[in-house]
Design a protein around this motif. Structure first.
Motif, PDB file in Angstrom:
ATOM      1  N   GLN A   3       0.676  -1.040   0.076  1.00 21.65           N
ATOM      2  CA  GLN A   3       0.060   0.034  -0.054  1.00 21.65           C
ATOM      3  C   GLN A   3       0.814   1.327   0.063  1.00 21.65           C
ATOM      4  O   GLN A   3       1.951   1.427   0.796  1.00 21.65           O
ATOM      5  CB  GLN A   3      -1.054  -0.022   1.100  1.00 21.65           C
ATOM      6  CG  GLN A   3      -2.033  -0.929   1.365  1.00 21.65           C
ATOM      7  CD  GLN A   3      -1.397  -2.385   1.433  1.00 21.65           C
ATOM      8  OE1 GLN A   3      -0.797  -2.717   2.541  1.00 21.65           O
ATOM      9  NE2 GLN A   3      -1.772  -3.427   0.843  1.00 21.65           N
ATOM     10  N   LEU A   4       0.525   2.339  -0.692  1.00 20.95           N
ATOM     11  CA  LEU A   4       1.261   3.599  -0.889  1.00 20.95           C
ATOM     12  C   LEU A   4       0.372   4.713  -0.606  1.00 20.95           C
ATOM     13  O   LEU A   4      -0.496   4.741  -0.819  1.00 20.95           O
ATOM     14  CB  LEU A   4       1.900   3.583  -2.591  1.00 20.95           C
ATOM     15  CG  LEU A   4       2.477   2.408  -2.926  1.00 20.95           C
ATOM     16  CD1 LEU A   4       2.705   2.326  -4.596  1.00 20.95           C
ATOM     17  CD2 LEU A   4       3.876   2.014  -2.101  1.00 20.95           C
ATOM     18  N   VAL A   5       1.256   5.568   0.207  1.00 20.21           N
ATOM     19  CA  VAL A   5       0.567   6.723   0.478  1.00 20.21           C
ATOM     20  C   VAL A   5       1.488   7.897   0.377  1.00 20.21           C
ATOM     21  O   VAL A   5       2.549   8.161   0.845  1.00 20.21           O
ATOM     22  CB  VAL A   5       0.137   6.893   2.002  1.00 20.21           C
ATOM     23  CG1 VAL A   5      -0.301   8.165   2.259  1.00 20.21           C
ATOM     24  CG2 VAL A   5      -0.799   5.768   2.226  1.00 20.21           C
ATOM     25  N   GLU A   6       1.133   8.941  -0.681  1.00 19.85           N
ATOM     26  CA  GLU A   6       2.101  10.117  -0.905  1.00 19.85           C
ATOM     27  C   GLU A   6       1.700  11.323   0.014  1.00 19.85           C
ATOM     28  O   GLU A   6       0.513  11.382   0.643  1.00 19.85           O
ATOM     29  CB  GLU A   6       1.830  10.731  -2.349  1.00 19.85           C
ATOM     30  CG  GLU A   6       1.822   9.511  -3.435  1.00 19.85           C
ATOM     31  CD  GLU A   6       0.496   8.915  -3.774  1.00 19.85           C
ATOM     32  OE1 GLU A   6       0.476   8.322  -5.058  1.00 19.85           O
ATOM     33  OE2 GLU A   6      -0.205   8.914  -2.988  1.00 19.85           O
ATOM     34  N   SER A   7       2.692  12.118   0.224  1.00 19.56           N
ATOM     35  CA  SER A   7       2.527  13.375   1.100  1.00 19.56           C
ATOM     36  C   SER A   7       3.580  14.263   0.498  1.00 19.56           C
ATOM     37  O   SER A   7       4.679  13.814  -0.229  1.00 19.56           O
ATOM     38  CB  SER A   7       2.810  12.943   2.473  1.00 19.56           C
ATOM     39  OG  SER A   7       4.013  12.311   2.761  1.00 19.56           O
ATOM     40  N   GLY A   8       3.567  15.415   1.040  1.00 19.45           N
ATOM     41  CA  GLY A   8       4.472  16.417   0.802  1.00 19.45           C
ATOM     42  C   GLY A   8       4.079  17.592  -0.333  1.00 19.45           C
ATOM     43  O   GLY A   8       4.844  18.517  -0.303  1.00 19.45           O
ATOM     44  N   GLY A   9       2.809  17.517  -0.951  1.00 22.68           N
ATOM     45  CA  GLY A   9       2.229  18.499  -1.981  1.00 22.68           C
ATOM     46  C   GLY A   9       1.942  19.637  -1.315  1.00 22.68           C
ATOM     47  O   GLY A   9       1.928  19.689  -0.006  1.00 22.68           O
ATOM     48  N   GLY A  10       1.636  20.604  -2.103  1.00 27.91           N
ATOM     49  CA  GLY A  10       1.232  21.918  -1.624  1.00 27.91           C
ATOM     50  C   GLY A  10       1.522  22.869  -2.611  1.00 27.91           C
ATOM     51  O   GLY A  10       1.604  22.752  -3.877  1.00 27.91           O
ATOM     52  N   LEU A  11       1.645  24.239  -2.125  1.00 27.77           N
ATOM     53  CA  LEU A  11       1.610  25.497  -2.974  1.00 27.77           C
ATOM     54  C   LEU A  11       3.032  26.015  -2.935  1.00 27.77           C
ATOM     55  O   LEU A  11       3.599  26.160  -1.730  1.00 27.77           O
ATOM     56  CB  LEU A  11       0.640  26.462  -2.599  1.00 27.77           C
ATOM     57  CG  LEU A  11       0.413  27.684  -3.404  1.00 27.77           C
ATOM     58  CD1 LEU A  11      -0.256  27.465  -4.785  1.00 27.77           C
ATOM     59  CD2 LEU A  11      -0.406  28.911  -2.608  1.00 27.77           C
ATOM     60  N   VAL A  12       3.704  26.360  -4.053  1.00 28.02           N
ATOM     61  CA  VAL A  12       5.052  26.791  -4.072  1.00 28.02           C
ATOM     62  C   VAL A  12       5.155  27.828  -5.257  1.00 28.02           C
ATOM     63  O   VAL A  12       4.701  27.516  -6.209  1.00 28.02           O
ATOM     64  CB  VAL A  12       6.182  25.589  -4.102  1.00 28.02           C
ATOM     65  CG1 VAL A  12       5.901  24.809  -5.483  1.00 28.02           C
ATOM     66  CG2 VAL A  12       7.549  26.090  -4.170  1.00 28.02           C
ATOM     67  N   THR A 118      -1.092  13.365  -4.540  1.00 22.45           N
ATOM     68  CA  THR A 118      -0.841  14.630  -3.905  1.00 22.45           C
ATOM     69  C   THR A 118      -0.608  15.869  -4.814  1.00 22.45           C
ATOM     70  O   THR A 118      -0.020  15.680  -5.908  1.00 22.45           O
ATOM     71  CB  THR A 118       0.270  14.554  -3.007  1.00 22.45           C
ATOM     72  OG1 THR A 118       0.276  15.669  -2.092  1.00 22.45           O
ATOM     73  CG2 THR A 118       1.615  14.263  -3.624  1.00 22.45           C
ATOM     74  N   GLN A 119      -1.575  16.891  -4.465  1.00 22.90           N
ATOM     75  CA  GLN A 119      -1.434  17.860  -5.319  1.00 22.90           C
ATOM     76  C   GLN A 119      -0.235  18.871  -5.187  1.00 22.90           C
ATOM     77  O   GLN A 119      -0.008  19.151  -4.167  1.00 22.90           O
ATOM     78  CB  GLN A 119      -2.594  18.599  -5.180  1.00 22.90           C
ATOM     79  CG  GLN A 119      -2.737  20.288  -5.950  1.00 22.90           C
ATOM     80  CD  GLN A 119      -3.219  19.894  -7.537  1.00 22.90           C
ATOM     81  OE1 GLN A 119      -3.965  19.169  -7.745  1.00 22.90           O
ATOM     82  NE2 GLN A 119      -2.368  20.588  -8.346  1.00 22.90           N
ATOM     83  N   VAL A 120       0.252  19.323  -6.313  1.00 19.84           N
ATOM     84  CA  VAL A 120       1.322  20.295  -6.301  1.00 19.84           C
ATOM     85  C   VAL A 120       1.081  21.517  -7.084  1.00 19.84           C
ATOM     86  O   VAL A 120       0.592  21.271  -8.327  1.00 19.84           O
ATOM     87  CB  VAL A 120       2.651  19.504  -7.020  1.00 19.84           C
ATOM     88  CG1 VAL A 120       3.848  20.790  -7.232  1.00 19.84           C
ATOM     89  CG2 VAL A 120       3.153  18.590  -6.073  1.00 19.84           C
ATOM     90  N   THR A 121       1.097  22.582  -6.598  1.00 20.36           N
ATOM     91  CA  THR A 121       0.652  23.832  -7.319  1.00 20.36           C
ATOM     92  C   THR A 121       1.831  24.597  -7.366  1.00 20.36           C
ATOM     93  O   THR A 121       2.041  25.326  -6.355  1.00 20.36           O
ATOM     94  CB  THR A 121      -0.726  24.641  -6.856  1.00 20.36           C
ATOM     95  OG1 THR A 121      -1.715  23.574  -6.860  1.00 20.36           O
ATOM     96  CG2 THR A 121      -1.074  25.745  -7.613  1.00 20.36           C
TER      97      THR A 121
END
Length: 124
Positions: A3-12, A118-121
């Motif tokens: 099972q895989l879980v992404e994290s660390g995305g955000g606004l930059v 995970t969303q990266v913007t």
């Protein structure tokens, strides 16, 4: 199975950096080659990077070469994507994926397990 879980995305801001993480559980992590893909709404899934089971071999999509780095820590059951010099066109949902017994590769059909994304913007 893993099972895989992404994290660390955000606004930059454009030109900035971000590090994504993908935590694995439920199986032997070192049995899986790992990859990162991304997708913009309404567009095709795009290959970003992949890494071999040992971490000794990597591969990158042309649009991110020289800017992104994939690496893994098998003791922590985690694969990372370090993203530098970010551009607005890097904005997407980023997914990690696992390929049991595989090598590095850009073909999505070789990957059996996928995270939720995970969303990266990136802003100009």
């Amino acid at each position: 199975q893993v099972q895989l879980v992404e994290s660390g995305g955000g606004l930059v801001q454009a030109g900035g950096s971000l590090r994504l993480s993908c935590a694995a559980s439920g199986s032997i992590f070192s049995n899986y080659a790992m990859g990162w893909f991304r997708q913009v709404q309404g567009k095709e899934l795009e290959f970003v990077a992949s890494i071999s089971r040992s971490g000794n071999t990597t591969s990158y999509g042309n649009s991110v070469k020289g800017r992104f780095t994939i690496y893994r820590d098998n003791a922590k059951n985690t694969v990372y994507l370090q993203m530098n010099s970010l551009k607005s066109e890097d904005t997407a949902v980023y997914y990690c994926a696992g390929d049991f017994g595989g090598n590095v590769g850009s073909d999505r059909n070789h990957y059996e397990r996928w995270g939720q994304g995970t969303q990266v913007t990136v802003t100009v």
